[in-house]
Each structure stands twice: as structure tokens, then as C-alpha cells.
Write a protein that holds these residues in place. Structure first.
Motif, PDB file in Angstrom:
ATOM      1  N   PRO A   1     -14.819  17.264 -22.254  1.00 48.50           N
ATOM      2  CA  PRO A   1     -14.718  15.965 -22.927  1.00 48.50           C
ATOM      3  C   PRO A   1     -13.270  15.645 -23.269  1.00 48.50           C
ATOM      4  O   PRO A   1     -12.438  16.553 -23.342  1.00 48.50           O
ATOM      5  CB  PRO A   1     -15.546  16.160 -24.199  1.00 48.50           C
ATOM      6  N   LEU A   2     -12.984  14.376 -23.498  1.00 46.96           N
ATOM      7  CA  LEU A   2     -11.637  14.006 -23.938  1.00 46.96           C
ATOM      8  C   LEU A   2     -11.352  14.695 -25.269  1.00 46.96           C
ATOM      9  O   LEU A   2     -12.275  14.937 -26.050  1.00 46.96           O
ATOM     10  CB  LEU A   2     -11.554  12.488 -24.116  1.00 46.96           C
ATOM     11  N   LYS A   3     -10.073  15.013 -25.489  1.00 50.00           N
ATOM     12  CA  LYS A   3      -9.697  15.702 -26.740  1.00 50.00           C
ATOM     13  C   LYS A   3     -10.287  14.946 -27.933  1.00 50.00           C
ATOM     14  O   LYS A   3     -10.235  13.711 -27.965  1.00 50.00           O
ATOM     15  CB  LYS A   3      -8.170  15.731 -26.842  1.00 50.00           C
ATOM     16  N   GLY A   4     -10.884  15.674 -28.856  1.00 51.59           N
ATOM     17  CA  GLY A   4     -11.538  15.011 -30.004  1.00 51.59           C
ATOM     18  C   GLY A   4     -13.045  14.970 -29.807  1.00 51.59           C
ATOM     19  O   GLY A   4     -13.789  14.737 -30.748  1.00 51.59           O
ATOM     20  N   GLY A   5     -13.506  15.194 -28.555  1.00 52.29           N
ATOM     21  CA  GLY A   5     -14.942  15.245 -28.292  1.00 52.29           C
ATOM     22  C   GLY A   5     -15.495  16.592 -28.733  1.00 52.29           C
ATOM     23  O   GLY A   5     -14.741  17.467 -29.185  1.00 52.29           O
ATOM     24  N   SER A   6     -16.801  16.775 -28.568  1.00 57.70           N
ATOM     25  CA  SER A   6     -17.383  18.043 -29.039  1.00 57.70           C
ATOM     26  C   SER A   6     -18.227  18.676 -27.952  1.00 57.70           C
ATOM     27  O   SER A   6     -18.550  18.046 -26.944  1.00 57.70           O
ATOM     28  CB  SER A   6     -18.253  17.788 -30.270  1.00 57.70           C
TER      29      SER A   6
ATOM     30  N   ASN B   1     -21.203  19.246 -28.193  1.00 57.77           N
ATOM     31  CA  ASN B   1     -22.477  18.526 -28.098  1.00 57.77           C
ATOM     32  C   ASN B   1     -22.450  17.474 -26.993  1.00 57.77           C
ATOM     33  O   ASN B   1     -23.480  17.171 -26.396  1.00 57.77           O
ATOM     34  CB  ASN B   1     -22.811  17.853 -29.433  1.00 57.77           C
ATOM     35  N   ASP B   2     -21.256  16.903 -26.734  1.00 63.06           N
ATOM     36  CA  ASP B   2     -21.141  15.921 -25.633  1.00 63.06           C
ATOM     37  C   ASP B   2     -21.546  16.598 -24.319  1.00 63.06           C
ATOM     38  O   ASP B   2     -22.192  16.001 -23.459  1.00 63.06           O
ATOM     39  CB  ASP B   2     -19.697  15.406 -25.499  1.00 63.06           C
ATOM     40  N   ILE B   3     -21.134  17.861 -24.174  1.00 63.15           N
ATOM     41  CA  ILE B   3     -21.440  18.595 -22.940  1.00 63.15           C
ATOM     42  C   ILE B   3     -22.930  18.925 -22.879  1.00 63.15           C
ATOM     43  O   ILE B   3     -23.578  18.751 -21.846  1.00 63.15           O
ATOM     44  CB  ILE B   3     -20.601  19.904 -22.883  1.00 63.15           C
ATOM     45  N   PHE B   4     -23.490  19.374 -24.002  1.00 62.28           N
ATOM     46  CA  PHE B   4     -24.922  19.703 -24.003  1.00 62.28           C
ATOM     47  C   PHE B   4     -25.758  18.453 -23.718  1.00 62.28           C
ATOM     48  O   PHE B   4     -26.753  18.509 -23.004  1.00 62.28           O
ATOM     49  CB  PHE B   4     -25.330  20.346 -25.338  1.00 62.28           C
ATOM     50  N   LYS B   5     -25.329  17.313 -24.285  1.00 69.54           N
ATOM     51  CA  LYS B   5     -26.062  16.055 -24.052  1.00 69.54           C
ATOM     52  C   LYS B   5     -26.055  15.705 -22.567  1.00 69.54           C
ATOM     53  O   LYS B   5     -27.017  15.183 -22.026  1.00 69.54           O
ATOM     54  CB  LYS B   5     -25.404  14.911 -24.838  1.00 69.54           C
ATOM     55  N   LEU B   6     -24.934  15.988 -21.926  1.00 72.01           N
ATOM     56  CA  LEU B   6     -24.813  15.700 -20.493  1.00 72.01           C
ATOM     57  C   LEU B   6     -25.672  16.663 -19.668  1.00 72.01           C
ATOM     58  O   LEU B   6     -26.353  16.267 -18.722  1.00 72.01           O
ATOM     59  CB  LEU B   6     -23.336  15.830 -20.073  1.00 72.01           C
ATOM     60  N   LEU B   7     -25.634  17.939 -20.067  1.00 70.53           N
ATOM     61  CA  LEU B   7     -26.301  18.954 -19.238  1.00 70.53           C
ATOM     62  C   LEU B   7     -27.800  19.090 -19.513  1.00 70.53           C
ATOM     63  O   LEU B   7     -28.563  19.410 -18.589  1.00 70.53           O
ATOM     64  CB  LEU B   7     -25.613  20.309 -19.418  1.00 70.53           C
ATOM     65  N   ASP B   8     -28.227  18.846 -20.753  1.00 73.73           N
ATOM     66  CA  ASP B   8     -29.653  19.039 -21.085  1.00 73.73           C
ATOM     67  C   ASP B   8     -30.589  18.378 -20.063  1.00 73.73           C
ATOM     68  O   ASP B   8     -31.503  19.041 -19.552  1.00 73.73           O
ATOM     69  CB  ASP B   8     -29.973  18.515 -22.499  1.00 73.73           C
ATOM     70  N   PRO B   9     -30.374  17.097 -19.729  1.00 71.99           N
ATOM     71  CA  PRO B   9     -31.313  16.451 -18.794  1.00 71.99           C
ATOM     72  C   PRO B   9     -31.260  17.028 -17.375  1.00 71.99           C
ATOM     73  O   PRO B   9     -32.154  16.778 -16.577  1.00 71.99           O
ATOM     74  CB  PRO B   9     -30.862  14.979 -18.763  1.00 71.99           C
ATOM     75  N   LEU B  10     -30.187  17.786 -17.064  1.00 68.95           N
ATOM     76  CA  LEU B  10     -30.050  18.315 -15.694  1.00 68.95           C
ATOM     77  C   LEU B  10     -30.602  19.735 -15.562  1.00 68.95           C
ATOM     78  O   LEU B  10     -30.722  20.257 -14.452  1.00 68.95           O
ATOM     79  CB  LEU B  10     -28.574  18.288 -15.275  1.00 68.95           C
ATOM     80  N   MET B  11     -30.949  20.332 -16.690  1.00 70.43           N
ATOM     81  CA  MET B  11     -31.388  21.733 -16.662  1.00 70.43           C
ATOM     82  C   MET B  11     -32.750  21.908 -15.982  1.00 70.43           C
ATOM     83  O   MET B  11     -33.072  22.990 -15.510  1.00 70.43           O
ATOM     84  CB  MET B  11     -31.430  22.304 -18.088  1.00 70.43           C
TER      85      MET B  11
ATOM     86  N   ARG C   1      -2.367  17.132 -23.113  1.00 69.46           N
ATOM     87  CA  ARG C   1      -3.545  17.477 -22.312  1.00 69.46           C
ATOM     88  C   ARG C   1      -4.726  16.715 -22.876  1.00 69.46           C
ATOM     89  O   ARG C   1      -5.124  16.928 -24.009  1.00 69.46           O
ATOM     90  CB  ARG C   1      -3.794  18.993 -22.332  1.00 69.46           C
ATOM     91  N   LYS C   2      -5.250  15.792 -22.067  1.00 74.63           N
ATOM     92  CA  LYS C   2      -6.327  14.934 -22.577  1.00 74.63           C
ATOM     93  C   LYS C   2      -7.674  15.637 -22.560  1.00 74.63           C
ATOM     94  O   LYS C   2      -8.568  15.278 -23.297  1.00 74.63           O
ATOM     95  CB  LYS C   2      -6.415  13.663 -21.721  1.00 74.63           C
ATOM     96  N   ARG C   3      -7.843  16.586 -21.651  1.00 73.36           N
ATOM     97  CA  ARG C   3      -9.139  17.273 -21.538  1.00 73.36           C
ATOM     98  C   ARG C   3      -8.947  18.787 -21.538  1.00 73.36           C
ATOM     99  O   ARG C   3      -9.089  19.441 -20.514  1.00 73.36           O
ATOM    100  CB  ARG C   3      -9.862  16.859 -20.238  1.00 73.36           C
ATOM    101  N   PRO C   4      -8.566  19.357 -22.679  1.00 76.05           N
ATOM    102  CA  PRO C   4      -8.447  20.824 -22.711  1.00 76.05           C
ATOM    103  C   PRO C   4      -9.824  21.464 -22.843  1.00 76.05           C
ATOM    104  O   PRO C   4     -10.823  20.758 -22.967  1.00 76.05           O
ATOM    105  CB  PRO C   4      -7.614  21.063 -23.974  1.00 76.05           C
ATOM    106  N   GLY C   5      -9.886  22.788 -22.788  1.00 73.07           N
ATOM    107  CA  GLY C   5     -11.127  23.458 -23.205  1.00 73.07           C
ATOM    108  C   GLY C   5     -11.978  24.041 -22.098  1.00 73.07           C
ATOM    109  O   GLY C   5     -13.092  24.490 -22.362  1.00 73.07           O
ATOM    110  N   THR C   6     -11.459  24.069 -20.852  1.00 78.39           N
ATOM    111  CA  THR C   6     -12.284  24.531 -19.726  1.00 78.39           C
ATOM    112  C   THR C   6     -12.915  25.907 -19.986  1.00 78.39           C
ATOM    113  O   THR C   6     -14.123  26.090 -19.789  1.00 78.39           O
ATOM    114  CB  THR C   6     -11.425  24.586 -18.436  1.00 78.39           C
TER     115      THR C   6
END
Ligand code: FAD
Length: 318
Positions: free
Chosen positions: A23-28, A30-40, A72-77
Motif C-alpha cells: 500500500p502507499l505509505k500511510g496505508g495499513s 488491513n488494506d492488503i488483507f482486504k484485497l487478498l481475502d476475496p481471492l483466497m 519511497r511511496k510504497r515501502p514494506g515488501t
């Protein structure tokens, strides 16, 4: 488990995997889980997480002057990969790039990944920075992805940069690499590009993930050329459904891929934003079905933050 083991496990069976962006810096998270949950529900054995190096922006200072600043706008890989593995109990594949890393920094990043029990990496060169005309390696860093593959492969044999280390513990990374069915834009021709691809395999690359493409014939020709050149590792097609009309121009400009006439026609005939999206989804479903029929080992979808569209495509072929 390693990606290569999933790919080899059941010949003729096709698995599904997804690529996400941090996610963009400042995101959480949970943004990733929200994206991935429906694809699981599609049981992806692995999720790729992209790496984004710093970008330059101009920030206005109190003096009124603008200052060029690197952010770095999207750190955290790496953290995202660890969280995905912990939360879903599946593999996560961090993308690792040459750009912005010295060899020592790469070694340290690999040590972190190893300690986190992350066993898979996609080794890439990265692109030129904004405002640069060509890719420049970091001082003491790698010029090409092949050099990064060699470094990872050396660590798999217990060889570290520091020659004082004796009996260094061996890492056990499965190394994926990138391939380009429509040629990497800098390569003089397809033959040279495939020769360099083969060098990455000879250096330790175990499977190839392709750049997105919209014409399956390009993928089949690429696969054939790879096999003719003696590349026998699994080749995973990368797919992205087109969702907006402007992408007819922005995707070729950014990724150097061609849009087939029929896709362009159906998008141009669409009368609304929804109809454009539907045309893109149907095209991607057709592509996926044909690739499935041809027995590709995996269908890899670039989600680009849009789980709903990806889900529509995968539901139609499941
Ligand atoms: P390389 O394999 O090093 O090739 C780069 C160019 O150099 C090619 O034209 C090749 O033909 C040529 N070449 C290779 N070896 C040699 C040599 N020895 N001598 C001369 N020429 C040579 N970018 C990111 O920043 N982050 C990501 O997370 C990311 N994920 C990606 C995932 C996939 C599946 C793909 C396809 C691309 C991704 N990229 C990512 C983009 C990638 O970093 C760029 O496409 C980059 O320009 C090339 O990377 P590469 O690993 O293919 O480079």
C-alpha cells in the motif's frame, strides 16, 4: 514450500497466483488483507509482492524554493510477505531488485528474508529512476538481474561476500526471474533477450514469470523460442484485465506491449465505463481459458489493487 515445487507437483494442473503492490505509505496491512481475502477462495499457493524503490519529488520549502527529495511511496515488501505467510499460511514471494542496492545491502536483505523463513524471491533488475534515461546501478550494486541471481545462488551454496566467513549457513531460496513475450524494450532483438534470459537460468533461475501480454500468440511464440534456445524451466504467463479506456495507451507506453485489434475494437465500441471494464474482463477470461487449455503450470494475475476485477476473471475459469 518453494514455488518451483508447486509448479512441478502436478503436471497438467494449473495453479493460480496473484501479484500485489504494497500500500502507499500511510496505508495499513488491513488494506492488503482486504484485497487478498476475496481471492483466497482460489487457493493461491503463493502471492508475489512488488518492490518499489525511491522516487524523486519536488517539495516546496519555506524559502519558496523547491527541493528535490527522494521518497519511497510504497515501502514494506518484506514485512508484507512475512504478514501474508503468517496470516494465510501460504507462501509469499518478495520481489528483489538490483536498483538502489549495493551488493552488501542485497546480502543483508537476503539474510533478513532467510531469518523470516521466506524461501522464494523474484530477482529483477528494476527500471531507471524517474528523470534518468537509463538504468544506473547503485555504487557497488548489480548491473543486471543475472548478477543478482548469481549472488542469491552463491548464498544457497553458503558463499557470502565476506571471504572471512567459513562454513556460512546455506540459504535455500527458490529464484524466479522475469521474461518478456514481446521482448524487453532495451534488448536489440528477441534472440538476444532470450540469450540473456538463458543466462539467468544458467545462473540459478528456476522459473520465469512473464510481463503482461494481451495476445496469447505472443506468449506461445515466446515459449517456443525459449524451448528452442534450451530453456526448459516452467514459464508462468502474467495477465492483467484491462479496466479503463485510457489503458489502451498507458499500458503499451509503460510496459511496451501491443494491444490486439479485436481488444481495441471492443473497448472502443463500449458505451460506458462499466462496458469498457466488462470488455477487458471478457478478454482476460478468453486469454485465461486458452492458456488453461494449453496446460500452463500457473496463471499469474497482476491485481494492481483491484481484487474485484481479478475475482471476476478467475471465477469464470474456476
Ligand atoms: P534483466 O534481466 O537484467 O534485463 C534488462 C535488460 O538488459 C534486457 O533488455 C536484457 O535483454 C538486457 N540484458 C540482460 N543481461 C544482459 C547482459 N549481461 N548484457 C547486456 N544486456 C543484458 N520492477 C520493479 O522495480 N519492482 C518490481 O517488483 C518488479 N516486478 C516485476 C515482475 C515481473 C514479472 C516483470 C516482468 C517485471 C517486473 N519489474 C519490476 C520490472 C523490471 O524491473 C523491469 O522490466 C526491468 O527493466 C528489467 O528487469 P529484468 O529483471 O528483466 O532485467
Amino acid at each position: 514450500m518453494k514455488v518451483i515445487d508447486y509448479l512441478k507437483r502436478s503436471p497438467g494442473e494449473t495453479i493460480v497466483s496473484f501479484e500485489i503492490l504494497p500500500p502507499l505509505k500511510g496505508g495499513s496491512m488491513n488494506d492488503i488483507f482486504k484485497l487478498l481475502d476475496p481471492l483466497m477462495e482460489f487457493n493461491p499457493p503463493f502471492i508475489d509482492v512488488t518492490y518499489h524503490r525511491e522516487e524523486f519529488i519536488y517539495q516546496k520549502k519555506e524559502s519558496g524554493y523547491y527541493e528535490k527529495t527522494a521518497i519511497r511511496k510504497r515501502p514494506g515488501t518484506v514485512g508484507i510477505c512475512a504478514a501474508i505467510m503468517h496470516h494465510y499460511k501460504i507462501e509469499a514471494v518478495p520481489h528483489l531488485i538490483c536498483g538502489g542496492f549495493s551488493r552488501e545491502e542485497t546480502e543483508n536483505a537476503l539474510i533478513d528474508l532467510n531469518f523470516l523463513n521466506i524461501k522464494n524471491v523474484l530477482a529483477l533488475r528494476g527500471d531507471a529512476m524517474q528523470f534518468e534515461t537509463k538504468f544506473k546501478p547503485e555504487q557497488g550494486g548489480h548491473h543486471y538481474a543475472v548478477d543478482l541471481v548469481k549472488q542469491i545462488h552463491s548464498m544457497n551454496r553458503g558463499v557470502y561476500l565476506d571471504s572471512n566467513i567459513e562454513n556460512g549457513s546455506k540459504t535455500d531460496f527458490c529464484i524466479g526471474i522475469a521474461g518478456y513475450p514481446e521482448k524487453h524494450f532495451e534488448a536489440p532483438n528477441m534472440e538476444m533477450d532470450i540469450q540473456y534470459l538463458k543466462e539467468k537460468i544458467n545462473a540459478g533461475g528456476e522459473y520465469i514469470v512473464t510481463q503482461m501480454f494481451f495476445d496469447n500468440e505472443k506468449f506461445f511464440e515466446f515459449e517456443q523460442k525459449c524451448r528452442a534456445a534450451g530453456i526448459h524451466v516452467p514459464i508462468i504467463p502474467g495477465l492483467k484485465p484491462l479496466t479503463r479506456r485510457y489503458q489502451l495507451n498507458s499500458i503499451p507506453r509503460r510496459f511496451f506491449v501491443n494491444m490486439p485489434d479485436d481488444l481495441v475494437k471492443s473497448v472502443n465500441q463500449a458505451q460506458s465505463d462499466d462496458a469498457v471494464r466488462q470488455a477487458g474482463i471478457e478478454w482476460c477470461i478468453q486469454q485465461s481459458r486458452e492458456l488453461l487449455d494449453r496446460g500452463v503450470p500457473c496463471l499469474h494475475y497482476y491485481t494492481m489493487g483491484d481484487a474485484e476485477t481479478t475475482k471476476k476473471v478467475v471465477s469464470a475459469i474456476a
